[in-house]
Design a protein around this motif. Structure first.
Motif, PDB file in Angstrom:
ATOM      1  N   PHE A  51       0.825  -1.207   0.000  1.00  0.00           N
ATOM      2  CA  PHE A  51       0.000   0.000   0.000  1.00  0.00           C
ATOM      3  C   PHE A  51       0.864   1.264   0.000  1.00  0.00           C
ATOM      4  O   PHE A  51       0.573   2.240  -0.683  1.00  0.00           O
ATOM      5  CB  PHE A  51      -0.932   0.008   1.210  1.00  0.00           C
ATOM      6  CG  PHE A  51      -1.807   1.218   1.257  1.00  0.00           C
ATOM      7  CD1 PHE A  51      -2.866   1.359   0.373  1.00  0.00           C
ATOM      8  CD2 PHE A  51      -1.570   2.230   2.176  1.00  0.00           C
ATOM      9  CE1 PHE A  51      -3.667   2.491   0.399  1.00  0.00           C
ATOM     10  CE2 PHE A  51      -2.369   3.360   2.208  1.00  0.00           C
ATOM     11  CZ  PHE A  51      -3.421   3.492   1.323  1.00  0.00           C
ATOM     12  N   HIS A 154     -16.866   5.065   2.735  1.00  0.00           N
ATOM     13  CA  HIS A 154     -15.546   4.774   3.319  1.00  0.00           C
ATOM     14  C   HIS A 154     -14.918   3.490   2.766  1.00  0.00           C
ATOM     15  O   HIS A 154     -13.841   3.100   3.205  1.00  0.00           O
ATOM     16  CB  HIS A 154     -15.676   4.644   4.844  1.00  0.00           C
ATOM     17  CG  HIS A 154     -16.345   5.816   5.483  1.00  0.00           C
ATOM     18  ND1 HIS A 154     -15.754   7.051   5.582  1.00  0.00           N
ATOM     19  CD2 HIS A 154     -17.584   5.935   6.026  1.00  0.00           C
ATOM     20  CE1 HIS A 154     -16.584   7.891   6.181  1.00  0.00           C
ATOM     21  NE2 HIS A 154     -17.694   7.247   6.449  1.00  0.00           N
ATOM     22  N   PHE A 156     -13.320   2.517   0.191  1.00  0.00           N
ATOM     23  CA  PHE A 156     -11.977   2.516  -0.395  1.00  0.00           C
ATOM     24  C   PHE A 156     -10.960   3.220   0.498  1.00  0.00           C
ATOM     25  O   PHE A 156      -9.808   3.409   0.099  1.00  0.00           O
ATOM     26  CB  PHE A 156     -12.004   3.174  -1.777  1.00  0.00           C
ATOM     27  CG  PHE A 156     -12.865   2.432  -2.770  1.00  0.00           C
ATOM     28  CD1 PHE A 156     -12.418   1.266  -3.372  1.00  0.00           C
ATOM     29  CD2 PHE A 156     -14.130   2.898  -3.096  1.00  0.00           C
ATOM     30  CE1 PHE A 156     -13.205   0.577  -4.280  1.00  0.00           C
ATOM     31  CE2 PHE A 156     -14.925   2.226  -4.005  1.00  0.00           C
ATOM     32  CZ  PHE A 156     -14.473   1.056  -4.597  1.00  0.00           C
ATOM     33  N   ASP A 157     -11.379   3.606   1.711  1.00  0.00           N
ATOM     34  CA  ASP A 157     -10.456   4.267   2.639  1.00  0.00           C
ATOM     35  C   ASP A 157      -9.461   3.252   3.204  1.00  0.00           C
ATOM     36  O   ASP A 157      -9.848   2.125   3.550  1.00  0.00           O
ATOM     37  CB  ASP A 157     -11.209   4.902   3.813  1.00  0.00           C
ATOM     38  CG  ASP A 157     -12.071   6.072   3.388  1.00  0.00           C
ATOM     39  OD1 ASP A 157     -11.970   6.490   2.219  1.00  0.00           O
ATOM     40  OD2 ASP A 157     -12.852   6.571   4.219  1.00  0.00           O
ATOM     41  N   PRO A 158      -8.181   3.620   3.332  1.00  0.00           N
ATOM     42  CA  PRO A 158      -7.203   2.712   3.950  1.00  0.00           C
ATOM     43  C   PRO A 158      -7.617   2.350   5.368  1.00  0.00           C
ATOM     44  O   PRO A 158      -8.077   3.207   6.130  1.00  0.00           O
ATOM     45  CB  PRO A 158      -5.906   3.541   3.957  1.00  0.00           C
ATOM     46  CG  PRO A 158      -6.114   4.588   2.920  1.00  0.00           C
ATOM     47  CD  PRO A 158      -7.576   4.878   2.885  1.00  0.00           C
ATOM     48  N   SER A 161     -12.577  -1.475   7.396  1.00  0.00           N
ATOM     49  CA  SER A 161     -13.020  -2.847   7.164  1.00  0.00           C
ATOM     50  C   SER A 161     -14.245  -3.151   8.006  1.00  0.00           C
ATOM     51  O   SER A 161     -14.363  -2.680   9.135  1.00  0.00           O
ATOM     52  CB  SER A 161     -11.898  -3.847   7.513  1.00  0.00           C
ATOM     53  OG  SER A 161     -12.341  -5.174   7.309  1.00  0.00           O
ATOM     54  N   LEU A 169      -7.134  -3.032   3.731  1.00  0.00           N
ATOM     55  CA  LEU A 169      -6.326  -2.391   2.690  1.00  0.00           C
ATOM     56  C   LEU A 169      -6.664  -2.913   1.291  1.00  0.00           C
ATOM     57  O   LEU A 169      -6.253  -2.325   0.299  1.00  0.00           O
ATOM     58  CB  LEU A 169      -4.837  -2.604   2.959  1.00  0.00           C
ATOM     59  CG  LEU A 169      -4.219  -1.774   4.083  1.00  0.00           C
ATOM     60  CD1 LEU A 169      -2.782  -2.197   4.325  1.00  0.00           C
ATOM     61  CD2 LEU A 169      -4.280  -0.298   3.746  1.00  0.00           C
ATOM     62  N   SER A 172      -8.479  -0.470  -0.946  1.00  0.00           N
ATOM     63  CA  SER A 172      -7.624   0.700  -1.155  1.00  0.00           C
ATOM     64  C   SER A 172      -6.571   0.401  -2.213  1.00  0.00           C
ATOM     65  O   SER A 172      -6.286   1.233  -3.080  1.00  0.00           O
ATOM     66  CB  SER A 172      -6.923   1.098   0.153  1.00  0.00           C
ATOM     67  OG  SER A 172      -7.859   1.465   1.130  1.00  0.00           O
ATOM     68  N   VAL A 173      -5.987  -0.792  -2.142  1.00  0.00           N
ATOM     69  CA  VAL A 173      -4.990  -1.211  -3.127  1.00  0.00           C
ATOM     70  C   VAL A 173      -5.644  -1.355  -4.506  1.00  0.00           C
ATOM     71  O   VAL A 173      -5.075  -0.950  -5.522  1.00  0.00           O
ATOM     72  CB  VAL A 173      -4.295  -2.524  -2.702  1.00  0.00           C
ATOM     73  CG1 VAL A 173      -3.420  -3.077  -3.815  1.00  0.00           C
ATOM     74  CG2 VAL A 173      -3.464  -2.299  -1.443  1.00  0.00           C
ATOM     75  N   LYS A 175      -8.238   0.300  -5.661  1.00  0.00           N
ATOM     76  CA  LYS A 175      -8.459   1.653  -6.184  1.00  0.00           C
ATOM     77  C   LYS A 175      -7.145   2.257  -6.692  1.00  0.00           C
ATOM     78  O   LYS A 175      -7.100   2.906  -7.746  1.00  0.00           O
ATOM     79  CB  LYS A 175      -9.055   2.534  -5.091  1.00  0.00           C
ATOM     80  CG  LYS A 175      -9.446   3.941  -5.536  1.00  0.00           C
ATOM     81  CD  LYS A 175     -10.232   4.628  -4.428  1.00  0.00           C
ATOM     82  CE  LYS A 175     -10.762   5.993  -4.881  1.00  0.00           C
ATOM     83  NZ  LYS A 175      -9.744   7.029  -4.860  1.00  0.00           N
ATOM     84  N   GLN A 176      -6.087   2.008  -5.940  1.00  0.00           N
ATOM     85  CA  GLN A 176      -4.769   2.524  -6.314  1.00  0.00           C
ATOM     86  C   GLN A 176      -4.331   1.978  -7.679  1.00  0.00           C
ATOM     87  O   GLN A 176      -3.864   2.724  -8.544  1.00  0.00           O
ATOM     88  CB  GLN A 176      -3.766   2.085  -5.233  1.00  0.00           C
ATOM     89  CG  GLN A 176      -2.631   3.044  -4.977  1.00  0.00           C
ATOM     90  CD  GLN A 176      -1.862   2.613  -3.740  1.00  0.00           C
ATOM     91  OE1 GLN A 176      -1.450   1.451  -3.645  1.00  0.00           O
ATOM     92  NE2 GLN A 176      -1.666   3.514  -2.810  1.00  0.00           N
TER      93      GLN A 176
END
Length: 200
Positions: A51, A154, A156-158, A161, A169, A172-173, A175-176
């Motif tokens: 991440f 929320h 996609f927020d790091p 859960s 994560l 979030s990963v 989306k990244q």
């Protein structure tokens, strides 16, 4: 918190080791627990590392439908065990994209595994890949438990859960990686009605 728990287990066993090292049962248990907890810490650290430092993409021209098909094939046995039916809705025209096949597969795999987790009683996993104008659009849909409205902003927020396990994560990963490919990702969901993740 996630790292402290396994470290506490290791520390507790280590403190008892000097006085119980002659106990074969304790040694066996110690070896099993410590090995498992160290693996757990390694996974957490790897997740944090992935991440914090996104990998550089190794772009190549690939067939989008093929990457999606390969991902679903990897999950076919898991789907059988979970009583989940896979439906594929793939554009008949080949969609070629400059992308990193490994990273793209990670995105699809993560979304599909989340979909399976949302269907503990079985259901249908639908993966579609279509051309809409000049855009490739991938949709991963499940018939599972859905996502509460208050959680959607929320998702996609790091470190966010709703599961008892995990780092929060994964999405979030996802989306990244999607954004590294100059794409976007959205989610639509209603409790009890399943969820759809859409990648443009």
């Amino acid at each position: 918190h996630e790292i402290k728990n396994p470290l506490t287990a290791i520390k507790t066993f280590a403190e008892f080791l000097p006085e119980r090292h002659d106990d074969p049962k304790f040694r066996t248990e110690f070896a099993a627990i410590v090995s498992k907890e160290v693996d757990r810490i390694s996974r957490i650290v790897q997740s944090l590392s992935d991440f914090a430092k996104p990998v550089l993409l190794k772009l190549e021209t690939l067939e989008l439908q093929q990457v999606l098909r390969e991902t679903l094939t990897m999950l076919s046995n898991d789907c059988l065990k979970r009583h989940v039916t896979i439906q594929q809705q793939l554009e008949s025209t080949t969609i070629l994209l400059p992308a990193d096949p490994g990273q793209l597969k990670q995105v699809f795999l993560n979304l599909c595994v989340n979909a399976l987790d949302a269907m503990p009683q079985g259901g249908t996993l639908t993966a579609s890949c279509q051309l809409e104008g000049q855009e490739a659009v991938i949709r991963i849909t499940d018939t599972g438990t859905g996502i509460a409205p208050e959680h959607l902003p929320h998702l996609f927020d790091p470190f966010f859960s709703t599961k008892d396990t995990g780092m929060g994560l994964g999405l979030s990963v996802v989306k990244q990686i999607v954004e590294q490919h100059l794409g976007t990702i959205q989610v639509e969901s209603e409790p009890g009605q399943g969820s759809t993740f859409t990648i443009h």
